[in-house]
Design a protein around this motif. Sequence first.
Motif, PDB file in Angstrom:
ATOM      1  N   ALA A   1       0.738  -1.207  -0.061  1.00 10.27           N
ATOM      2  CA  ALA A   1      -0.066  -0.183  -0.029  1.00 10.27           C
ATOM      3  C   ALA A   1       0.850   1.197  -0.008  1.00 10.27           C
ATOM      4  N   LEU A   2       1.966   1.368   0.742  1.00 12.84           N
ATOM      5  CA  LEU A   2       2.747   2.389   0.881  1.00 12.84           C
ATOM      6  C   LEU A   2       3.591   2.611  -0.423  1.00 12.84           C
ATOM      7  N   GLU A   3       4.185   1.606  -0.727  1.00 12.58           N
ATOM      8  CA  GLU A   3       5.136   1.649  -2.022  1.00 12.58           C
ATOM      9  C   GLU A   3       4.300   1.985  -3.179  1.00 12.58           C
ATOM     10  N   CYS A   4       3.049   1.377  -3.445  1.00 12.77           N
ATOM     11  CA  CYS A   4       2.247   2.072  -4.628  1.00 12.77           C
ATOM     12  C   CYS A   4       1.602   3.246  -4.464  1.00 12.77           C
ATOM     13  N   TRP A   5       1.111   3.629  -3.337  1.00 15.05           N
ATOM     14  CA  TRP A   5       0.890   5.067  -3.148  1.00 15.05           C
ATOM     15  C   TRP A   5       1.948   6.297  -3.483  1.00 15.05           C
ATOM     16  N   ARG A   6       3.118   6.028  -3.138  1.00 16.50           N
ATOM     17  CA  ARG A   6       4.153   6.733  -3.202  1.00 16.50           C
ATOM     18  C   ARG A   6       4.501   6.784  -4.698  1.00 16.50           C
ATOM     19  N   LYS A   7       4.465   5.653  -5.474  1.00 12.97           N
ATOM     20  CA  LYS A   7       4.671   5.686  -7.007  1.00 12.97           C
ATOM     21  C   LYS A   7       3.348   6.286  -7.869  1.00 12.97           C
ATOM     22  N   GLY A   8       2.291   6.552  -7.007  1.00  4.53           N
ATOM     23  CA  GLY A   8       1.311   7.288  -7.651  1.00  4.53           C
ATOM     24  C   GLY A   8       0.021   6.685  -7.747  1.00  4.53           C
ATOM     25  N   ALA A   9       0.012   5.632  -7.208  1.00  2.00           N
ATOM     26  CA  ALA A   9      -1.423   4.623  -7.321  1.00  2.00           C
ATOM     27  C   ALA A   9      -2.492   5.426  -6.369  1.00  2.00           C
ATOM     28  N   GLU A  10      -3.706   4.986  -6.641  1.00  2.00           N
ATOM     29  CA  GLU A  10      -4.872   5.563  -5.721  1.00  2.00           C
ATOM     30  C   GLU A  10      -5.151   4.443  -4.968  1.00  2.00           C
ATOM     31  N   VAL A  11      -4.719   4.177  -3.718  1.00  2.00           N
ATOM     32  CA  VAL A  11      -4.598   2.970  -2.953  1.00  2.00           C
ATOM     33  C   VAL A  11      -5.891   2.984  -2.014  1.00  2.00           C
ATOM     34  N   THR A  12      -6.552   2.008  -1.666  1.00  2.00           N
ATOM     35  CA  THR A  12      -7.628   1.636  -0.672  1.00  2.00           C
ATOM     36  C   THR A  12      -7.276   0.230  -0.045  1.00  2.00           C
ATOM     37  N   MET A  13      -7.211   0.444   1.214  1.00  2.00           N
ATOM     38  CA  MET A  13      -6.975  -0.785   1.878  1.00  2.00           C
ATOM     39  C   MET A  13      -8.288  -1.571   2.317  1.00  2.00           C
ATOM     40  N   ILE A  14      -8.564  -2.851   2.264  1.00  2.00           N
ATOM     41  CA  ILE A  14      -9.650  -3.550   2.764  1.00  2.00           C
ATOM     42  C   ILE A  14      -9.263  -4.458   3.974  1.00  2.00           C
ATOM     43  N   VAL A  15      -9.520  -4.047   5.048  1.00  2.00           N
ATOM     44  CA  VAL A  15      -9.092  -4.867   6.200  1.00  2.00           C
ATOM     45  C   VAL A  15     -10.183  -5.514   6.950  1.00  2.00           C
ATOM     46  N   ARG A  16     -10.202  -6.824   7.006  1.00  2.00           N
ATOM     47  CA  ARG A  16     -11.318  -7.599   7.845  1.00  2.00           C
ATOM     48  C   ARG A  16     -11.361  -7.176   9.316  1.00  2.00           C
ATOM     49  N   GLY A  17     -10.258  -6.975   9.837  1.00  2.00           N
ATOM     50  CA  GLY A  17     -10.328  -6.524  11.291  1.00  2.00           C
ATOM     51  C   GLY A  17     -10.556  -4.950  11.683  1.00  2.00           C
ATOM     52  N   PRO A  18     -10.361  -4.570  12.933  1.00  2.00           N
ATOM     53  CA  PRO A  18     -10.431  -3.463  13.149  1.00  2.00           C
ATOM     54  C   PRO A  18      -9.526  -2.209  13.069  1.00  2.00           C
ATOM     55  N   GLU A  19      -8.216  -2.832  12.858  1.00  2.00           N
ATOM     56  CA  GLU A  19      -6.958  -2.215  12.615  1.00  2.00           C
ATOM     57  C   GLU A  19      -6.045  -2.679  11.814  1.00  2.00           C
ATOM     58  N   ILE A  20      -4.883  -1.568  11.515  1.00  2.00           N
ATOM     59  CA  ILE A  20      -3.616  -2.394  10.838  1.00  2.00           C
ATOM     60  C   ILE A  20      -3.007  -3.306  11.839  1.00  2.00           C
ATOM     61  N   GLY A  21      -2.573  -4.397  11.511  1.00  2.00           N
ATOM     62  CA  GLY A  21      -1.902  -5.477  12.349  1.00  2.00           C
ATOM     63  C   GLY A  21      -0.824  -4.869  13.180  1.00  2.00           C
ATOM     64  N   ARG A  22      -0.936  -5.699  14.446  1.00  2.00           N
ATOM     65  CA  ARG A  22       0.014  -5.440  15.386  1.00  2.00           C
ATOM     66  C   ARG A  22       1.408  -5.848  15.226  1.00  2.00           C
ATOM     67  N   ARG A  23       1.472  -6.808  14.356  1.00  2.00           N
ATOM     68  CA  ARG A  23       2.802  -7.508  13.835  1.00  2.00           C
ATOM     69  C   ARG A  23       3.407  -6.664  12.867  1.00  2.00           C
ATOM     70  N   VAL A  24       3.125  -5.571  12.049  1.00  2.00           N
ATOM     71  CA  VAL A  24       3.527  -4.891  11.236  1.00  2.00           C
ATOM     72  C   VAL A  24       4.898  -4.459  11.641  1.00  2.00           C
ATOM     73  N   LYS A  25       5.931  -4.125  10.769  1.00  2.00           N
ATOM     74  CA  LYS A  25       7.466  -3.820  11.406  1.00  2.00           C
ATOM     75  C   LYS A  25       6.965  -2.349  12.094  1.00  2.00           C
ATOM     76  N   TYR A  26       7.817  -2.132  13.275  1.00  2.00           N
ATOM     77  CA  TYR A  26       7.431  -1.068  13.962  1.00  2.00           C
ATOM     78  C   TYR A  26       7.963   0.143  13.367  1.00  2.00           C
ATOM     79  N   TRP A  27       8.678   0.246  12.397  1.00  2.00           N
ATOM     80  CA  TRP A  27       9.185   1.570  11.790  1.00  2.00           C
ATOM     81  C   TRP A  27       8.373   1.881  10.607  1.00  2.00           C
ATOM     82  N   VAL A  28       7.268   0.735  10.363  1.00  2.00           N
ATOM     83  CA  VAL A  28       6.513   1.023   9.135  1.00  2.00           C
ATOM     84  C   VAL A  28       4.884   1.297   9.548  1.00  2.00           C
TER      85      VAL A  28
END
Length: 331
Positions: free
Chosen positions: A172-199
């Motif tokens: 999502a981040l890389e494609c947005w930075r290259k000019g894509a119109e990005v929509t995230m569709i997430v089954r749960g209530p938030e972005i995953g807690r295991r996502v890299k802490y600097w990202v």
Amino acid sequence: MAMTDLIIIGGGPIGIACGLEAKKKGISYRILEKGPIVNSLFNYPVNMQFFSSSERLEIDGIPFISNEAKPKRNEALEYYRRIVTSNELNIQLFERVSEVQKDGDIFAISTPKATYHARNVIIATGFYDLPNTLDVPGEDLPKVSHYYKDPHFYASQKLAVVGASNSAVDAALECWRKGAEVTMIVRGPEIGRRVKYWVRPDILNRIEEGSIRAYFNSSIQEISPEQLVLDTPEGTVMLPNDFVLALTGYQPNFDFLKAAGIELSEDEKKRPQYNPETMQTNVPGLYLAGVICGGMETHKWFIENSREHAQIILRDILSKKGNPKAANQTC
């Protein structure tokens, strides 16, 4: 009939570690890999950066030097490729194993090119082969992919990214930075807690400012060439769309394991049966190594905590080499 002591199925980092250990111990071996060296890593996104630092990705004590503390995909490819070539490992590439059968004390390992025979087999195939599907109409359209490679492809396109894990967030981040119109569709209530802490803060900020749209507690109901039908807490949403990246995770090839005689737990985790002291499965002489040991718990094993499997397995094989009747109980 040509015979080897050991066939290693999978030429990823852990399969390579097993080959190195077999060579050091004087055990005849052969590594069979369905694609190029470290095929799974090769299929990672081109800009992917590991969560682990380089020393945690080392195998057999061979130093891994990277430009940053956490290496990138191209550095890992170079590292593992050089290990294979400089150590002249016996590895056969682009040779997919279709079947493992045991007759008495001997395994027959079949590929499209040949049938190999061995006294022992290690399965170190990882989990990147089979994506977790959405199981919705339109998922088989060419616009849908379960693998992400390069953000340039999606520039100036309406892109839906399904998922909230590291792979989905990176895409999502890389494609947005290259000019894509990005929509995230997430089954749960938030972005995953295991996502890299600097990202993770980055994606949260992009969502909060509206640069990347996100639908939480939502799912795709149908995919058509021009749009998606979403089920959201606010009701049905018709989302204009050009491409879908369904990055919802992957799973081991359980049918392959079961066909080889390996028993799986009956719950949703589908953990294969093996003895953690030897890594031997319920089939004597058949071992597991690496992330495949976790079944559906693909977050449990990594390179850094499963590279020791090579030493455990080869130690057990050597202990039985002079005693064919020796066998270990599985648990």
